[in-house]
Scaffold this motif. Sequence first.
Motif, short mmCIF file in Angstrom:
data_model
loop_
_atom_site.label_atom_id
_atom_site.label_comp_id
_atom_site.label_asym_id
_atom_site.label_seq_id
_atom_site.Cartn_x
_atom_site.Cartn_y
_atom_site.Cartn_z
N LEU A 186 0.84 -1.21 0.00
CA LEU A 186 0.00 0.00 0.00
C LEU A 186 0.87 1.25 0.00
N LYS A 187 1.95 1.22 0.77
CA LYS A 187 2.82 2.41 0.84
C LYS A 187 3.53 2.65 -0.49
N ARG A 188 3.89 1.55 -1.17
CA ARG A 188 4.53 1.71 -2.48
C ARG A 188 3.55 2.34 -3.47
N ARG A 189 2.31 1.88 -3.39
CA ARG A 189 1.31 2.31 -4.38
C ARG A 189 0.72 3.69 -4.07
N HIS A 190 0.55 3.98 -2.77
CA HIS A 190 -0.07 5.26 -2.37
C HIS A 190 0.80 5.88 -1.28
N PRO A 191 2.01 6.36 -1.66
CA PRO A 191 2.96 6.79 -0.63
C PRO A 191 2.44 7.93 0.25
N HIS A 192 1.48 8.71 -0.26
CA HIS A 192 1.01 9.85 0.53
C HIS A 192 -0.10 9.45 1.51
N VAL A 193 -0.56 8.20 1.44
CA VAL A 193 -1.70 7.83 2.29
C VAL A 193 -1.22 7.22 3.62
N HIS A 194 -1.78 7.75 4.70
CA HIS A 194 -1.43 7.33 6.06
C HIS A 194 -2.13 5.99 6.34
N ILE A 195 -1.46 5.09 7.05
CA ILE A 195 -2.10 3.81 7.40
C ILE A 195 -2.45 3.80 8.89
N LYS A 196 -3.75 3.84 9.16
CA LYS A 196 -4.25 3.67 10.54
C LYS A 196 -4.84 2.27 10.59
N ALA A 197 -4.19 1.38 11.30
CA ALA A 197 -4.60 -0.01 11.15
C ALA A 197 -4.48 -0.82 12.43
N LEU A 198 -5.32 -1.83 12.53
CA LEU A 198 -5.26 -2.91 13.51
C LEU A 198 -5.58 -2.46 14.94
N THR A 199 -6.64 -3.01 15.47
CA THR A 199 -6.99 -2.72 16.87
C THR A 199 -6.00 -3.46 17.78
#
Length: 394
Positions: A144-157
């Motif tokens: 995901l970071k490679r494909r959308h480097p500007h998008v922040h990942i908020k993940a996993l409880t």
Amino acid sequence: MPAVPSPVVDRRRLSDPALAPIADKIERGERLTAGDGVTLFRTPDLLGLGTLADARNRALHGHRVTFAANQHINPTNICILRKTCVFCSYARLPKEDGAYRYTLDQVLAESDEANSTLTREFHIVGGLDMQAGLDYYTEMFRALKRRHPHVHIKALTAVEIAHLARLARLSIRDTLVALREAGLDTMPGGGAEVFSPGVRATIADKKLAGDEWIAVHRQAHELGIRTNCTMLYGHVETIEDRIHHLSMLRDLQSETGGFLAYIPLAYHPDNNELGETLHRTGTATSAFDDLRNLAVGRLYLDNIPHVKTHWVMVTPFLSQTALHFGVDDMEGTMVREKVYHEAGAHTAQAMALDGLLRLIRGAGKQPVERDSLYHVVRTFDADGATAAAGPQAA
Ligand code: V47
Ligand code: SF4
């Protein structure tokens, strides 16, 4: 949290005399006791409670209301706790109808919606799936970071993090480090439900215990990973259970300062065992209860900067009203929300930017688009023009 200017409470708006000493404390910046919290949950003076929460919120945030453009991705609904989280309508057993687990390609295809939207954050949560371990998520985050480097990942409880750690036989710390290296930026606040052991035994018997949930967030904060926190209300919990829960969140925040936002989550009873047992359908909570939970969150959690209303759960109109009950942040232009729609939420699955702006402006507030860490992306003035942009704290 930065020092807050003293809020000024208009006493003429308080009709319940029990609120007066609490107003004094709020003006003096004093921490509320558990007894004060119970008073706030019990007062019939909802408008008085809103006045207190609004005073504190305005002192912190003025007229600004933030939102983030985010996209939900739920990569698997297969969950080993399917039978014991009796409030959950989303999870499936592996062979059950409707069970799914995305391949990496499917996740990436779904993420590509971000190309045609304003998305700046992927909010990624799923079930506790024995076939989706640490590698499944680290590969996903890297891709995901490679494909959308500007998008922040908020993940996993916290519950998912503990599950991944157990599968990988790693400590919570090492699991978080591996996920962060792969691209995890922040963590959402889910899985908290209600911490009190009695309630947990009833609604989420086998789930990570309350103090374990706190321990995962403490570890994340120590690593510099900011997180959110939640409380699932409107089922079998008592007011004392709510205060116990909020006190645990406030204590951790005093220790670490790592929480960004608190989001009370209104229980939805459709398509889950708990809803059937309680004989409830449609909406389990009331407008009073929804506003009260947001307002008490603002006042009791004096050290958590943001209180977020989740319009998918409580309707856009109630979320708009909540902007005068202590709320400074709205769940954003979410794309593809699934968890609450399975549980009976009848609201749309995504809201266009225009809709959000209309709601915020309609409440007499100034809309501010933020990033995941609450930096300003752009501010909007009352008639719709973009007024300013730039990285500053929202
Ligand atoms: O932990 C599950 C809740 C949570 C139901 O951090 C239900 O920004 C109501 O935590 N009725 C996951 N609630 C979602 C969550 C969240 C949502 C939005 C923003 C953020 C954030 C976090 O959803 C679960 C559980 O508490 N949930 N089933 C239900 N039937
Ligand atoms: Fe699984 Fe989370 Fe649903 Fe519980 S709430 S059954 S852990 S997906």
